[in-house]
Design an enzyme around this catalytic site. Structure first.
Site, PDB file in Angstrom:
ATOM      1  N   SER A  52      34.850  34.572  41.208  1.00 16.71           N
ATOM      2  CA  SER A  52      34.607  34.814  39.786  1.00 16.71           C
ATOM      3  C   SER A  52      34.028  36.210  39.592  1.00 16.71           C
ATOM      4  CB  SER A  52      33.652  33.769  39.223  1.00 16.71           C
ATOM      5  OG  SER A  52      32.361  34.006  39.743  1.00 16.71           O
ATOM      6  N   LYS A  53      33.837  36.555  38.339  1.00 13.88           N
ATOM      7  CA  LYS A  53      33.384  37.900  37.987  1.00 13.88           C
ATOM      8  C   LYS A  53      32.112  38.311  38.731  1.00 13.88           C
ATOM      9  CE  LYS A  53      35.445  39.047  33.554  1.00 13.88           C
ATOM     10  NZ  LYS A  53      36.705  38.538  33.964  1.00 13.88           N
TER      11      LYS A  53
END
Ligand code: GLU
Length: 479
Positions: free
Chosen positions: A254-255
């Site tokens: 994820s980010k």
């Protein structure tokens, strides 16, 4: 189209920039199609009107193209089975839904959100399975009139039969689901928009998909989709569900782990061909164990049976290593072109193409990402340079350095700036002149004065390209 033509697709939703997970799925589909002489199709799943955005569609196009994954059919290039955007296919879904209503596989459901929630709450309280009760399955004409009179708009539900469903996944092997655990699911919302599980099947039937290769997060959708194929009397494609991509800490990528969109990686200076090579090895391996392979070679070697059954870990270190390998092995003329976007702050016109190539050759060795070149070449531009305090104190302010630079100022006059090899010899002579000072100490002082750094490109290249005026200016400034 022949009956056994290989046709596969990537079907992204334009609700974000092309994610590395989707990019890897696209790549596997592309590799499979090209290896088998089949077709790779791009379909845009934009029925979620609120989250879909034209800018994201463009980003998907651009990212796939940058990766070299050109589709054979798609929204922009057309094809025999279009349109390739779900928002342009709404009448098709309506027709399929009518077919399912007629054959008794689907029915209208008039339940309101509140009623469904109340039903759920009751099931929860009674510790029963949470599943739609089918209460709209057998409504009387009077009930229906009543709902209409109340202004309700129905959804269409697909009826799940009560049995086991088995299918053979080309990666996961035999998969079995107990359909009794699934409730009758909505295929058409009350606004006439199809749900994912329904639209995807309608499209995959119409577009004649032979194989569905996608992330394993969709494996739980597969039984619902197979039921729709069966109900429509359509040929069921082969399924291949690929393991997820995890971050190095084994959580979902994820980010917070860094970039997740292909375009971000490219912007940071990862070469698309290196990135594609890296993605191919996320969950697949070459039969000969090779790692660095151009796309054409991966196509030749690709097969679904070498896709690993478990998740893959996105190793940023490996991507960095691979990118460096690609940077170093690229012909320098091409590398210069790729690097130019990162050199916009400099006046490149002061150098010839050949000189730019000399500079890039001299600085490319340690580069991991193209973006690092901006800093690596900065001292080749401008007249003066900024020297930070630490270099000033530790290198330039010593008595030895002052002596070196004062001597070098005179020596500069006689340097043959046009000939890098000769400069090497002349610097050698200068080091001998400066004895008993250590050669290293001599060169450090000159390098620091000319570049503001203690290491970097070859000194012959630096002296030659800065040329007489700038060399003298920087030495004087350092003194
Ligand atoms: N739009 C879906 C997704 O992006 C497609 C899934 C599928 O391949 O069936 O996840």
């Amino acid at each position: 189209m022949t009956n056994n033509e290989i046709r596969v697709r990537i079907a992204p939703s334009p609700s974000g920039n092309l994610h590395v997970g989707t990019a890897r799925t696209a790549l596997f589909n592309y590799l499979f199609a090209k290896n088998k002489g089949g077709k790779f199709i791009l379909r845009i799943e934009d029925t979620d009107l609120e989250r879909s955005n034209e800018a994201y569609t463009q980003n998907i196009f651009d990212s796939l193209k940058a990766m070299g994954l050109q589709w054979d059919e798609g929204p922009d290039v057309g094809g025999a089975y279009g349109p390739y955007k779900q928002s342009e296919r709404l009448d098709i879904y309506t027709k399929y839904a009518e077919k399912l209503l007629e054959s008794g596989h689907a029915y209208y459901c008039w339940c309101s959100q509140e009623e469904l929630e109340a039903e759920k709450a009751l099931q929860l309280e009674e510790k029963k399975q949470i599943i739609y009760s089918k209460r709209c399955k057998n409504l009387s004409p009077e009930d229906i009139e009543q709902f209409k009179a109340e202004g309700r708009k129905p959804v269409i539900r697909f009826e799940i039969p009560s049995r086991q469903l088995k299918f053979k996944d080309l990666i996961k092997g035999d998969v079995e689901f107990d359909l009794n655990l699934l409730g009758d699911f909505v295929i058409m919302k009350s606004n006439g928009i199809p749900t994912y599980n329904f639209a995807v099947v309608a499209d995959d039937i119409d577009m004649k998909m032979s194989h569905i290769i996608r992330g394993e997060d969709h494996i739980s959708n597969t039984p619902r989709q197979i039921l729709i194929y069966e109900a429509l009397g359509a040929k069921i494609p082969e399924f291949a569900h690929v393991g997820m991509i995890l971050a190095p800490d084994k959580t979902k990528l994820s980010k917070r782990h860094g970039a997740t969109a292909v375009s971000e990686f490219i912007q940071q200076g990862y070469l698309p061909e290196a990135f594609v090579n890296f993605l191919a090895l996320l969950g697949w391996s070459s039969p000969d164990g090779a790692e660095i392979m151009p796309l054409d070679e991966i196509i030749q070697k690709f097969s679904l049976d070498r896709i690993h059954i478990s998740s893959a870990v996105f190793e940023f270190d490996k991507l960095n290593w691979m990118n460096g390998m690609y940077i170093r092995s690229m012909p320098v003329s091409e590398l210069v072109e790729r690097i130019k976007p990162y050199l916009q702050e400099f006046d490149l016109s002061i150098y010839t193409q050949e000189q730019l190539e000399t500079i890039i050759n001299a600085v490319k060795e340690p580069l991991v990402k193209l973006s690092e070149v901006t800093n690596a070449v900065s001292y080749f531009f401008g007249d003066s340079i900024n020297i930070d305090n630490e270099i000033q104190e530790t290198v330039l302010n010593t008595e030895e350095s002052k002596k070196v630079l004062t001597e070098f100022l005179g020596f500069c006059e006689g340097i043959d700036y046009g000939d890098i090899e000769k400069i090497h010899d002349q610097l050698g002579e200068f080091r001998t002149m400066m004895k008993p000072l250590k050669p290293k100490q001599t060169m450090w002082a000159i390098r620091a004065a000319l570049t503001g750094r203690t290491h970097g490109a070859d000194m012959g290249v630096i002296v030659s390209l800065l040329a007489k005026n700038r060399v003298i200016l920087r030495i004087k400034e350092a003194i």
